[in-house]
Design an enzyme around this catalytic site. Sequence first.
Site, PDB file in Angstrom:
ATOM      1  N   GLY A 141      -5.618  -4.510   7.317  1.00  0.00           N
ATOM      2  CA  GLY A 141      -6.716  -3.557   7.408  1.00  0.00           C
ATOM      3  C   GLY A 141      -7.759  -3.892   8.449  1.00  0.00           C
ATOM      4  O   GLY A 141      -8.279  -3.002   9.135  1.00  0.00           O
TER       5      GLY A 141
ATOM      6  N   THR B 198       0.858  -1.197   0.000  1.00  0.00           N
ATOM      7  CA  THR B 198       0.000   0.000   0.000  1.00  0.00           C
ATOM      8  C   THR B 198       0.888   1.239   0.000  1.00  0.00           C
ATOM      9  O   THR B 198       2.005   1.202   0.521  1.00  0.00           O
ATOM     10  CB  THR B 198      -0.874  -0.035   1.273  1.00  0.00           C
TER      11      THR B 198
ATOM     12  N   VAL C  77     -13.406  -4.187   1.450  1.00  0.00           N
ATOM     13  CA  VAL C  77     -12.756  -2.884   1.607  1.00  0.00           C
ATOM     14  C   VAL C  77     -12.007  -2.898   2.923  1.00  0.00           C
ATOM     15  O   VAL C  77     -12.567  -3.289   3.954  1.00  0.00           O
ATOM     16  CB  VAL C  77     -13.789  -1.737   1.597  1.00  0.00           C
ATOM     17  N   GLY C  78     -10.748  -2.500   2.883  1.00  0.00           N
ATOM     18  CA  GLY C  78      -9.939  -2.477   4.107  1.00  0.00           C
ATOM     19  C   GLY C  78      -9.965  -1.108   4.756  1.00  0.00           C
ATOM     20  O   GLY C  78     -10.864  -0.294   4.538  1.00  0.00           O
TER      21      GLY C  78
ATOM     22  N   THR D  36      -0.698   1.620   6.898  1.00  0.00           N
ATOM     23  CA  THR D  36      -0.553   0.432   6.059  1.00  0.00           C
ATOM     24  C   THR D  36      -0.492  -0.797   6.956  1.00  0.00           C
ATOM     25  O   THR D  36      -0.079  -0.702   8.109  1.00  0.00           O
ATOM     26  CB  THR D  36       0.714   0.508   5.183  1.00  0.00           C
TER      27      THR D  36
HETATM   28  N1  ASP Z   1      -4.126  -1.833   4.681  1.00  0.00           N
HETATM   29  C1  ASP Z   1      -4.299  -2.442   3.387  1.00  0.00           C
HETATM   30  C2  ASP Z   1      -5.623  -3.178   3.380  1.00  0.00           C
HETATM   31  O1  ASP Z   1      -5.947  -3.820   4.346  1.00  0.00           O
HETATM   32  C3  ASP Z   1      -3.216  -3.384   3.006  1.00  0.00           C
HETATM   33  C4  ASP Z   1      -1.797  -2.937   3.307  1.00  0.00           C
HETATM   34  O2  ASP Z   1      -1.576  -1.817   3.762  1.00  0.00           O
HETATM   35  O3  ASP Z   1      -0.864  -3.715   3.069  1.00  0.00           O
HETATM   36  O4  ASP Z   1      -6.295  -3.128   2.376  1.00  0.00           O
END
Ligand code: ASP
Length: 306
Positions: free
Chosen positions: A221, A167, A196-197, A218
């Site tokens: 999520g 991300t 959706v995260g 990041t």
């Molecule tokens: N936070 C992001 C999600 O859960 C993934 C990530 O940051 O690696 O969609």
Amino acid sequence: MKPSLIVHGGAWAIPDEFVEDCRAGCRRALEAGWEILARGGSALDAVEAAIVVLEDDPVFDAGTGSHLNREGRVELDAIVMDGKSLKAGAVAVVERVRNPIRLARKVLESCEHMMLVGAGAEQFAVEQGLPVCDPEELVIERERAAWRRCREGAHSWEHHFGHEGGTVGAVALDREGNVVAGTSTGGTCCKRPGRVGDSPLVGCGCYADVQAGGVSCTGWGEAIMKIVMAKTAVDYLRHSAAAHPAQQAAAPHAAASACVRLLAERAGGRGGLILLDRDGRPGFAFNTPRMAYGYVAPDGSFVVSP
Ligand code: ASP
């Protein structure tokens, strides 16, 4: 006000062979954003420019090169938040937009709502004159191969290990004193369609308030959402702004570290975050093996993750 900029390319187990590409990507994003801020441009322009660079870089899980969902398609989420008005523009589950951060900005500036998803978000992109692309243009061979491995292994977590993440995000402070934060992601590998995260959710993957600072998160999520991590970090910054001046220099790192501790202790999660306080002091923390990040030091030099 002296401008400031920090970017990230995800907190995860970045394999050795990707480290240099992640560093180079963060450096290019800093160049794009700093060029704008240094000549007096806005934090909003800088965040957008930095994130477009990261979305276009296939090493990251955002825009081109994003992870695929269980059906082998990209579904992208992005947000940008303006710290002066507290308005955000967010989009989720978009498949045909090369740079979702550009669409998020259109929502911020030209939409009566703060978040649009799926077909409605893509329809808004067309209305706003943003080009739409063939979803296949965003798929790269590395992700197609990972998806095949996951599918053959019934999407078990082992197949995601060392691959999950990337991300991207940016936080900028401009000469006018405005703070803007943004986050963009392809989400988690082999997620269910429609998942959706934290990333595009106000207060979870992103938050900005000129009175305290701006944050981009990041990591996992579903855990980040539990502690509303970006808003929690901004609240820590808000409280530390009242601290003794001698303690304030360390406040950005202390706020970031406290959030990551809370993420682990209260939600059993792994991840990281970048932030700027309202004076532009950078901070970051992560509890994953690595996080890709970069910021502009007070002397104007670029510092990128080792
Ligand atoms: N936070 C992001 C999600 O859960 C993934 C990530 O940051 O690696 O969609």
